[in-house]
Design a protein around this motif. Sequence first.
Motif, short mmCIF file in Angstrom:
data_model
loop_
_atom_site.label_atom_id
_atom_site.label_comp_id
_atom_site.label_asym_id
_atom_site.label_seq_id
_atom_site.Cartn_x
_atom_site.Cartn_y
_atom_site.Cartn_z
N ASP A 13 -23.74 45.36 -21.40
CA ASP A 13 -23.69 47.14 -21.72
C ASP A 13 -23.13 47.86 -20.64
OD1 ASP A 13 -25.93 46.81 -23.05
OD2 ASP A 13 -27.16 46.86 -22.02
N GLY A 14 -22.11 47.54 -19.88
CA GLY A 14 -21.46 47.71 -18.73
C GLY A 14 -21.58 48.72 -17.23
N LYS A 15 -23.65 48.75 -17.69
CA LYS A 15 -23.97 49.12 -16.47
C LYS A 15 -25.62 49.16 -16.25
CE LYS A 15 -24.40 52.83 -14.03
NZ LYS A 15 -23.53 54.86 -13.50
N ALA A 16 -26.37 48.72 -15.66
CA ALA A 16 -27.43 48.64 -16.16
C ALA A 16 -28.67 49.54 -14.41
CB ALA A 16 -28.05 47.19 -16.18
N ARG A 17 -29.43 49.76 -15.05
CA ARG A 17 -30.11 51.55 -13.78
C ARG A 17 -31.59 49.84 -13.58
NH1 ARG A 17 -32.51 55.08 -15.80
NH2 ARG A 17 -32.67 56.11 -13.87
N VAL A 18 -31.40 49.92 -12.05
CA VAL A 18 -32.84 49.32 -11.32
C VAL A 18 -33.96 49.90 -11.88
CG1 VAL A 18 -34.08 49.09 -9.07
CG2 VAL A 18 -31.26 49.31 -8.95
N GLU A 19 -33.95 51.29 -12.22
CA GLU A 19 -35.91 50.97 -13.23
C GLU A 19 -35.74 50.88 -14.73
OE1 GLU A 19 -33.50 52.99 -11.33
OE2 GLU A 19 -34.21 54.21 -9.84
N ASP A 20 -34.27 50.62 -15.44
CA ASP A 20 -34.07 50.31 -16.10
C ASP A 20 -34.95 48.67 -16.26
OD1 ASP A 20 -34.09 52.83 -17.36
OD2 ASP A 20 -31.88 52.69 -17.64
N LEU A 21 -33.70 47.93 -15.32
CA LEU A 21 -33.99 46.51 -15.43
C LEU A 21 -35.79 46.17 -15.43
CD1 LEU A 21 -30.84 45.62 -14.16
CD2 LEU A 21 -31.44 44.92 -15.64
N ALA A 22 -35.71 46.76 -14.07
CA ALA A 22 -37.06 46.50 -13.42
C ALA A 22 -38.96 46.86 -14.29
CB ALA A 22 -37.82 47.37 -12.41
N SER A 23 -38.31 48.02 -15.43
CA SER A 23 -39.21 47.58 -16.37
C SER A 23 -38.96 46.86 -17.50
CB SER A 23 -38.50 49.52 -17.39
OG SER A 23 -39.79 49.42 -18.89
N ARG A 24 -37.51 46.48 -17.89
CA ARG A 24 -37.21 45.66 -18.68
C ARG A 24 -37.76 44.34 -18.73
NH1 ARG A 24 -32.80 44.51 -21.87
NH2 ARG A 24 -32.15 42.64 -22.78
N PHE A 25 -38.09 43.54 -17.32
CA PHE A 25 -38.59 42.22 -16.35
C PHE A 25 -39.92 42.79 -15.99
CE2 PHE A 25 -33.51 41.98 -16.58
CZ PHE A 25 -33.46 40.83 -17.51
N SER A 26 -40.52 43.82 -16.38
CA SER A 26 -42.01 44.13 -15.76
C SER A 26 -42.39 42.97 -14.44
CB SER A 26 -43.08 42.71 -16.79
OG SER A 26 -43.11 43.49 -18.14
N VAL A 27 -41.19 43.89 -13.86
CA VAL A 27 -40.78 43.19 -12.03
C VAL A 27 -40.96 44.66 -10.92
CG1 VAL A 27 -41.06 41.07 -12.06
CG2 VAL A 27 -38.16 42.68 -11.55
N SER A 28 -41.16 44.81 -10.07
CA SER A 28 -41.69 46.31 -8.97
C SER A 28 -39.36 46.58 -9.13
CB SER A 28 -41.40 46.01 -7.92
OG SER A 28 -41.26 44.77 -7.41
N SER A 29 -39.19 47.28 -8.33
CA SER A 29 -37.64 48.22 -8.52
C SER A 29 -37.54 47.32 -6.81
CB SER A 29 -37.94 49.48 -8.40
OG SER A 29 -38.30 50.24 -9.40
N VAL A 30 -38.33 46.81 -6.09
CA VAL A 30 -38.20 46.00 -5.31
C VAL A 30 -36.89 44.40 -5.46
CG1 VAL A 30 -38.72 44.85 -3.07
CG2 VAL A 30 -39.67 47.40 -3.50
N THR A 31 -37.84 44.15 -6.62
CA THR A 31 -37.30 43.03 -6.95
C THR A 31 -36.41 42.23 -7.98
OG1 THR A 31 -40.05 41.97 -7.37
CG2 THR A 31 -38.12 40.73 -8.74
N ILE A 32 -35.99 43.93 -8.39
CA ILE A 32 -34.42 43.80 -8.75
C ILE A 32 -33.62 44.14 -8.27
CG2 ILE A 32 -32.92 45.28 -10.82
CD1 ILE A 32 -35.40 43.91 -11.96
N ARG A 33 -33.89 44.99 -7.25
CA ARG A 33 -32.69 45.19 -5.78
C ARG A 33 -32.21 43.71 -4.98
NH1 ARG A 33 -35.92 49.76 -4.93
NH2 ARG A 33 -34.30 51.73 -6.02
N SER A 34 -33.74 42.71 -4.79
CA SER A 34 -33.20 41.64 -4.58
C SER A 34 -32.18 40.30 -5.16
CB SER A 34 -34.65 40.65 -3.91
OG SER A 34 -33.58 39.48 -3.10
N ASP A 35 -32.68 41.32 -6.66
CA ASP A 35 -31.93 40.26 -7.52
C ASP A 35 -30.38 41.00 -7.50
OD1 ASP A 35 -33.94 38.80 -8.25
OD2 ASP A 35 -34.52 40.01 -10.08
N LEU A 36 -30.25 41.86 -7.94
CA LEU A 36 -28.70 42.91 -7.30
C LEU A 36 -28.00 42.24 -6.16
CD1 LEU A 36 -29.55 46.48 -9.55
CD2 LEU A 36 -28.88 43.57 -9.90
#
Length: 258
Positions: free
Chosen positions: A18-41
């Motif tokens: 996609d060229g870019k992915a927002r934290v909120e969209d990734l959190a929704s996609r994987f059904s995890v918290s934004s904190v978890t996605i920020r840790s992943d990133l």
Amino acid sequence: MKSAVERRMEIVNVVNQDGKARVEDLASRFSVSSVTIRSDLSFLEKNGYVVRSHGAAIPNTGVIAELTVHEKRRHNAGLKSVLGQAAAELIKDGDTVILDSGTTTREIASSMANVDDVVVMTNGLDVAMELSSKPGIEVLMTGGVLRKNALSFSGSQAENGLKNYRFDKVFLGVDGFDLRSGITTHNEQEASLNRLMCDISEHVVAIADSSKFGKRSCYMIREFGHIDTLVTDSGIPEEYLQGLHDMKVNVVIVEKAD
């Protein structure tokens, strides 16, 4: 729920596609918290997979990060199997070949079921294990220092053990395939060993799925076009296909599933 490794690998795929992915969209996609996605990133940025930018992630173009062998097995697994089958068809009875370490070359080993009187040298521990139960194949190993995250041997012992051999074909699974940088890999010692493998082989075969084009690692194995055959999929960019044809490189193309 996906494991952390599976989620992170899929995040990399999403960002690259996609060229870019927002934290909120990734959190929704994987059904995890934004904190978890920020840790992943944070993990992915630290290891060179993505670049964080204002609450989002963008691709880290250019130099690519090294995956462990376990992560590589999950990435494009079905395509690697098809590429491995196509590459294995290039091995004939009586051949002497080198299979470089890697998940794609392991798929070649897995597909070598109907050959006879074939000698295979490898620096891949899992490649040797895959071949160990196959009749008609004599297995040799380079020896050397084991890189545990890659299950591969390299170093001066491996190189010295190869110098007195000659082979019909070498099969290289590469990390990056770039018009200017050539065929590259992440590890300096493995690049040196790969160059020697090419020098002592009559025919050099590279195997690369189309995601490897335009990517580069730090250490060059071979200049672009300085191979005999490339096994890849139908996603190969036209400029690469034309460049290889101009340099008289045989290109074997398998269909890439949608």
